[in-house]
Scaffold this active site. Structure first.
Site, PDB file in Angstrom:
ATOM      1  N   CYS A 110       0.847  -1.186   0.000  1.00 26.02           N
ATOM      2  CA  CYS A 110       0.000   0.000   0.000  1.00 26.02           C
ATOM      3  C   CYS A 110       0.885   1.239   0.000  1.00 26.02           C
ATOM      4  O   CYS A 110       1.869   1.288   0.737  1.00 26.02           O
ATOM      5  CB  CYS A 110      -0.884  -0.035   1.253  1.00 26.02           C
ATOM      6  SG  CYS A 110      -1.992   1.378   1.399  1.00 26.02           S
ATOM      7  N   HIS A 152      -9.128  -3.834  -1.961  1.00 27.27           N
ATOM      8  CA  HIS A 152      -8.160  -3.052  -1.181  1.00 27.27           C
ATOM      9  C   HIS A 152      -8.521  -1.562  -1.212  1.00 27.27           C
ATOM     10  O   HIS A 152      -8.537  -0.892  -0.174  1.00 27.27           O
ATOM     11  CB  HIS A 152      -6.758  -3.298  -1.753  1.00 27.27           C
ATOM     12  CG  HIS A 152      -5.655  -2.505  -1.120  1.00 27.27           C
ATOM     13  ND1 HIS A 152      -4.605  -3.086  -0.434  1.00 27.27           N
ATOM     14  CD2 HIS A 152      -5.424  -1.169  -1.093  1.00 27.27           C
ATOM     15  CE1 HIS A 152      -3.800  -2.132   0.012  1.00 27.27           C
ATOM     16  NE2 HIS A 152      -4.259  -0.952  -0.384  1.00 27.27           N
ATOM     17  N   GLU A 153      -8.825  -1.073  -2.418  1.00 31.17           N
ATOM     18  CA  GLU A 153      -9.123   0.367  -2.544  1.00 31.17           C
ATOM     19  C   GLU A 153     -10.434   0.724  -1.840  1.00 31.17           C
ATOM     20  O   GLU A 153     -10.530   1.766  -1.184  1.00 31.17           O
ATOM     21  CB  GLU A 153      -9.189   0.790  -4.016  1.00 31.17           C
ATOM     22  CG  GLU A 153      -7.899   0.593  -4.811  1.00 31.17           C
ATOM     23  CD  GLU A 153      -6.674   1.141  -4.117  1.00 31.17           C
ATOM     24  OE1 GLU A 153      -6.782   2.136  -3.379  1.00 31.17           O
ATOM     25  OE2 GLU A 153      -5.599   0.553  -4.296  1.00 31.17           O
TER      26      GLU A 153
HETATM   27 NI    NI Z   1      -3.608   1.044  -0.194  1.00 27.82          NI
END
Ligand code: NI
Length: 210
Positions: A110, A152-153
Site C-alpha cells: 500500500c 483493497h481500494e
Molecule cells: Ni492502499
C-alpha cells in the site's frame, strides 16, 4: 494538475470512513481525480483512494497492468487474454458484492504503508459498481488481482488498511527483508505469491502499491 501528498499509516484520515460524493460531475471531483491519477502514476502504483491523499470522499482510481492477470483466469471469466489489462478506471461511490465464497491469500502492499507487505485473504471473485466522472454507471465482474485491488481500494473508503485484514502479523514486514518465493518450480500458490510480490515490489513491471 498537481502531485498530492500521500497519507501514511497513522494519519487519522486513513481510519475515517469516507463520505459519499453527491455530484460525480462536480468540477472539484474532476480536479481531485486528475490529481489522484497523476499522483498514482508518479508513485508507480496500481490504485489510489481519495483518503490516501487526505480527501475523505468515496473516490478510487486504479488500473491493472497486463502482467498482473493469469490467462487462465481470463479464460474462466470468458474474457480475452489479449486484453488482460484493466484500463485506468475512476470509480465514485463504489460498491462491492462477492461472487461465491472462494477466498485466496496473497501479498499486498500500500502506498500508505511504504516498503512493507503482508499476506491478506480476499474474495477471489467480485462484482463491483460505481459511477464515472460523467455520472455513468460502471459495473464489472472481476477476479484475481483485479478483484483484490478493488477490494483493497474500497477498504480505504471504510477506513481499513490491509494489516487490519491480516489473520496475523507473521507475514507482515519490510519487502526488503522478506524472501521472495521463486515461481519456477513452485506450486501454484507459491507462483502466485511470486507474481504478486514481484508486482508489488516493482510497479513498473506488474502492478505496484495501492
Ligand atoms: Ni492502499
Amino acid at each position: 494538475m498537481a502531485l498530492l501528498k500521500i497519507a501514511r499509516i497513522g494519519h487519522p484520515v486513513l481510519l475515517a470512513p469516507a463520505l459519499a460524493v453527491d455530484d460525480p460531475c462536480a468540477p472539484e471531483i474532476a480536479v481531485l481525480v486528475t490529481d489522484m491519477v497523476e499522483t498514482l502514476a508518479d508513485a508507480d502504483g496500481a490504485g489510489l483512494a481519495a483518503p490516501q491523499v487526505h480527501v475523505g470522499k468515496r473516490v478510487i482510481v486504479f488500473h491493472v497492468p497486463p502482467a498482473r492477470h493469469r490467462a487462465s483466469r481470463y479464460r474462466d471469466a470468458g474474457l480475452d487474454e489479449e486484453t488482460d489489462a484493466v484500463p485506468l478506471t475512476v470509480l465514485i461511490n463504489p460498491e462491492i458484492e462477492p461472487i461465491g465464497e472462494e477466498t485466496e491469500e496473497a501479498f499486498e502492499s500500500c502506498l500508505s504503508i511504504p516498503g512493507m507487505t503482508g499476506r491478506v485473504s480476499r474474495h477471489v471473485r467480485i462484482r463491483y459498481r460505481g459511477l464515472d466522472l460523467a455520472g455513468e454507471v460502471i459495473e464489472r465482474q472481476a477476479e484475481g488481482f483485479h478483484a483484490r485491488l478493488v477490494q483493497h481500494e474500497c477498504d480505504h473508503l471504510d477506513g481499513i488498511l490491509y494489516p487490519q485484514r491480516m489473520d496475523g502479523l507473521a507475514t507482515f514486514g519490510y519487502v526488503e527483508e522478506m524472501t521472495l518465493p521463486r515461481a519456477a518450480d513452485a506450486a501454484d500458490d507459491a507462483a502466485d505469491d511470486a507474481a504478486d510480490r514481484a508486482g508489488e515490489e516493482n510497479g513498473e513491471q506488474n502492478g505496484g502499491e495501492t
